[in-house]
Design an enzyme around this catalytic site. Structure first.
Site, short mmCIF file in Angstrom:
data_model
loop_
_atom_site.label_atom_id
_atom_site.label_comp_id
_atom_site.label_asym_id
_atom_site.label_seq_id
_atom_site.Cartn_x
_atom_site.Cartn_y
_atom_site.Cartn_z
N HIS A 183 2.45 6.48 1.69
CA HIS A 183 3.42 5.88 2.60
C HIS A 183 4.10 4.65 2.01
O HIS A 183 5.18 4.25 2.45
CB HIS A 183 2.80 5.57 3.97
CG HIS A 183 1.98 4.33 4.02
ND1 HIS A 183 0.70 4.27 3.56
CD2 HIS A 183 2.26 3.07 4.46
CE1 HIS A 183 0.22 3.05 3.72
NE2 HIS A 183 1.16 2.30 4.26
N LYS A 187 8.46 2.76 2.06
CA LYS A 187 8.86 1.40 2.44
C LYS A 187 10.18 1.08 1.75
O LYS A 187 10.35 1.33 0.56
CB LYS A 187 7.78 0.39 2.00
CG LYS A 187 6.47 0.51 2.79
CD LYS A 187 5.48 -0.56 2.35
CE LYS A 187 4.10 -0.32 2.88
NZ LYS A 187 3.89 -0.70 4.27
N ASP A 240 -8.97 3.71 -2.14
CA ASP A 240 -8.13 3.49 -0.96
C ASP A 240 -6.74 2.96 -1.33
O ASP A 240 -5.75 3.34 -0.72
CB ASP A 240 -8.84 2.51 -0.02
CG ASP A 240 -8.16 2.39 1.34
OD1 ASP A 240 -7.84 3.44 1.91
OD2 ASP A 240 -7.94 1.25 1.82
N HIS A 245 -1.25 3.64 -3.87
CA HIS A 245 -0.19 2.63 -3.71
C HIS A 245 -0.01 1.74 -4.94
O HIS A 245 1.12 1.53 -5.41
CB HIS A 245 -0.48 1.73 -2.51
CG HIS A 245 -0.89 2.47 -1.27
ND1 HIS A 245 -0.31 3.65 -0.88
CD2 HIS A 245 -1.81 2.19 -0.31
CE1 HIS A 245 -0.86 4.06 0.26
NE2 HIS A 245 -1.77 3.18 0.62
N LYS A 331 -9.34 -6.70 0.87
CA LYS A 331 -9.35 -6.98 2.32
C LYS A 331 -9.87 -8.40 2.53
O LYS A 331 -10.52 -8.98 1.65
CB LYS A 331 -10.30 -6.03 3.03
CG LYS A 331 -9.99 -4.56 2.81
CD LYS A 331 -9.08 -4.02 3.88
CE LYS A 331 -8.89 -2.53 3.74
NZ LYS A 331 -7.65 -2.04 4.31
N LYS A 336 -1.63 -11.53 4.43
CA LYS A 336 -1.09 -10.22 4.03
C LYS A 336 0.15 -10.45 3.17
O LYS A 336 1.09 -11.11 3.60
CB LYS A 336 -0.71 -9.41 5.29
CG LYS A 336 -0.19 -8.01 4.97
CD LYS A 336 0.03 -7.24 6.27
CE LYS A 336 0.72 -5.90 6.03
NZ LYS A 336 -0.21 -4.85 5.63
C1 BG6 Z 1 -3.67 2.58 3.67
C2 BG6 Z 1 -5.09 2.16 3.42
O1 BG6 Z 1 -3.29 3.61 2.81
O2 BG6 Z 1 -2.80 1.47 3.47
C3 BG6 Z 1 -5.47 0.98 4.29
O3 BG6 Z 1 -5.94 3.25 3.70
C4 BG6 Z 1 -4.46 -0.14 4.15
O4 BG6 Z 1 -6.78 0.51 3.99
C5 BG6 Z 1 -3.06 0.39 4.34
O5 BG6 Z 1 -4.76 -1.11 5.14
C6 BG6 Z 1 -2.03 -0.67 4.03
O6 BG6 Z 1 -0.77 -0.19 4.39
P1 BG6 Z 1 0.33 -1.14 5.03
O7 BG6 Z 1 1.53 -0.28 5.19
O8 BG6 Z 1 -0.23 -1.66 6.31
O9 BG6 Z 1 0.51 -2.24 4.03
#
Ligand code: BG6
Length: 486
Positions: A183, A187, A240, A245, A331, A336
């Site tokens: 995903h 973005k 993860d 990503h 984490k 963030k």
């Molecule tokens: C997900 C992970 O793919 O991406 C999560 O499994 C993480 O652990 C998340 O929190 C982060 O995505 P975003 O779009 O909130 O930055």
């Protein structure tokens, strides 16, 4: 829409329809697309899960996460239209017979040839059984309309399982029908990495080892593992966040200009980067847990699963030889932020120092992916009326430039792309494999005790060992999207 059959009715079948992803992401994204008139007409959305919902209870379930502005009559009206497109089918993901009933249900619902998008929003152990059942009931057959399948991450847990999953998927679907979601690629700011690099003439000539000293990629999260602890403890930060990503961000930053923006041309260039990533020395890796991680509900008390990692990687090609790419993600960090910081080399001769007699800051280009999406560039400026030099920022922010409503959710873009048959922002099988190859090597090294598991205090930027990783090279981590300079 270029593929034949695209003027046909479209059915989107969501497997795992009672889950969080459906409620939080998929239905809201489809609703937005419907509101904007961007869904094919007609589109039907069928939720498939085991719970004994009716169409009505399913609609109620997904309503709240979708329509936030209840007082807005136009939105409420749109919801009514959208809700009429939603139906529910009760079935078990592991009972092939239920798919036979689903096939009949869909044939009746569609009343003729239709395109179908199958979305696997299920737990990963259901991916293969669902694919097999779709094949058994010939639901993969493109009889007039197209068939596409979207598969969520995690795509396997290592190279062997991802390869096995590919094998099963390919018994039913050709690669062109398969859309593996990362995903992050949906973005806006991640797509802007490509626009920034390839729609502007001034950056590409300096985008290489001659001008770039090193690259930092940070994806920091303030949240801890929370309610996902059970899943997370089996997964860890490498699988993860890095396998997908983080390595995708690296690939977009480092890739050569593609010959076109066609899905395969783009993905060919990403694969070239991913497949020449040098496996890091264990001393160039950091794995860590935040204090209190093993006390979380769902985490084993003697767990060694890392919730934070930092890696120093090299892309072994002509453009990037000897340029370190420092990646970190974790984490329970200070705040963030997802950002790519490109640190340029200093000018070859420095005539100036800053006011403390220290060398000047180099230029740093920060691509701010979230939360405050934009681009920052530091440069040195003379303080008026003095000989002092200070580092200053050139700022571009999406909100300032395009207004608050400018950034659609990643899932809107990605769902639309699947409907339009554009796989450019989806991961191809060879990318996934190259990503796993690197991650498997690091995990194997860690398993052999190659890097000690260290800890950090929640609410900080991570363990001191990650700072030392850069300090050894005379560098520091940078928060180019948050800390304003000067
Ligand atoms: C997900 C992970 O793919 O991406 C999560 O499994 C993480 O652990 C998340 O929190 C982060 O995505 P975003 O779009 O909130 O930055």
């Amino acid at each position: 829409m270029s593929e034949p059959g695209n003027s046909l009715p479209t059915t989107i079948i969501i497997f795992g329809a009672s889950g969080d992803l459906t409620r939080r992401k998929l239905i809201p994204a489809l609703f937005q697309l419907q509101e904007q008139g961007r869904l094919p007409n007609p589109t039907r959305v069928v939720g498939y899960a085991r719970r004994p919902y009716t169409d009505e209870t399913f609609r109620d379930l997904v309503h709240d996460g979708t329509v936030t502005a209840h007082s807005d009559e136009t939105r409420a009206g749109h919801w009514e239209t959208f809700a009429s497109m939603l139906t529910y089918f009760k079935g078990d993901l592991d009972h092939s017979g239920d798919f036979g009933r689903l096939a009949e249900y869909l044939t009746n619902l569609e009343g003729g040839p239709a395109n179908r998008l199958y979305y696997l929003a299920t737990a990963p152990e259901h991916y293969e059984p669902v694919v097999r059942a779709l094949r058994t009931h010939q639901m993969n057959k493109e009889n007039g309309g197209w068939r596409r399948i979207v598969i969520e991450k995690p795509y396997g847990v290592d190279l062997a399982s991802a390869t096995a999953l590919d094998k099963t998927v390919h018994t039913a679907f050709r690669e062109r029908q398969v859309y593996r979601i990362d995903h992050f690629l949906g973005k806006e700011t991640v797509q802007n990495v490509l626009v920034f690099r390839f729609a502007n003439a001034i950056f590409e000539p300096v985008w290489n080892r001659n001008y770039i000293d090193h690259v930092q990629i940070t994806v920091a999260e303030e949240v801890d593992v929370g309610t996902r602890a059970g899943y997370y403890d089996q997964t860890g930060v490498l699988r993860d966040m890095f396998q997908n990503h983080m390595l995708q961000l690296l690939a977009l930053t480092a890739m050569e200009p593609p010959a076109s923006f066609d899905a395969d041309a783009l993905r060919n260039e990403k694969v070239k980067v991913l497949s020449v990533l040098r496996q890091p020395e264990m001393a160039d890796t950091v794995r860590a847990q935040y204090d209190g991680y093993t006390g979380a509900d769902g985490v084993s008390p003697d767990s060694t699963t890392p919730a934070y990692a930092a890696l120093k990687l090299y892309v072994d090609n002509w453009r990037w030889q000897d340029v370190p790419f420092y990646l970190r993600s974790g984490k329970a960090l200070k705040r963030k932020t997802s950002e790519i910081n490109i640190h340029f080399r200093c000018p070859p001769i420095l005539f100036f120092n800053n006011s403390d007699g220290q060398p000047l800051e180099p230029n740093i280009l920060s691509i701010c992916i979230q939360p405050d999406e934009g681009v920052h560039l530091t440069f040195n400026a003379k303080v008026p009326g003095s000989s002092e030099i200070r580092s200053k920022l050139l700022l571009f922010h999406y909100n300032d430039a395009f207004g608050d409503a400018a950034l659609p959710d990643a899932y809107e873009r990605l769902l639309l792309d699947v409907l339009q048959g554009d796989a450019a922002l989806f991961t191809r099988e060879d990318e996934i494999r190259a990503q796993w190859k690197l991650i498997d090597a690091v995990r194997a090294g860690w398993k052999r005790g190659g890097a000690p598991l260290v800890t950090y205090a929640p609410g900080t930027w991570g363990p001191k060992e990650a700072d030392e990783l850069l300090a050894r090279d005379g560098r520091v981590w940078r928060h180019g999207c948050g800390d304003r300079i000067g």
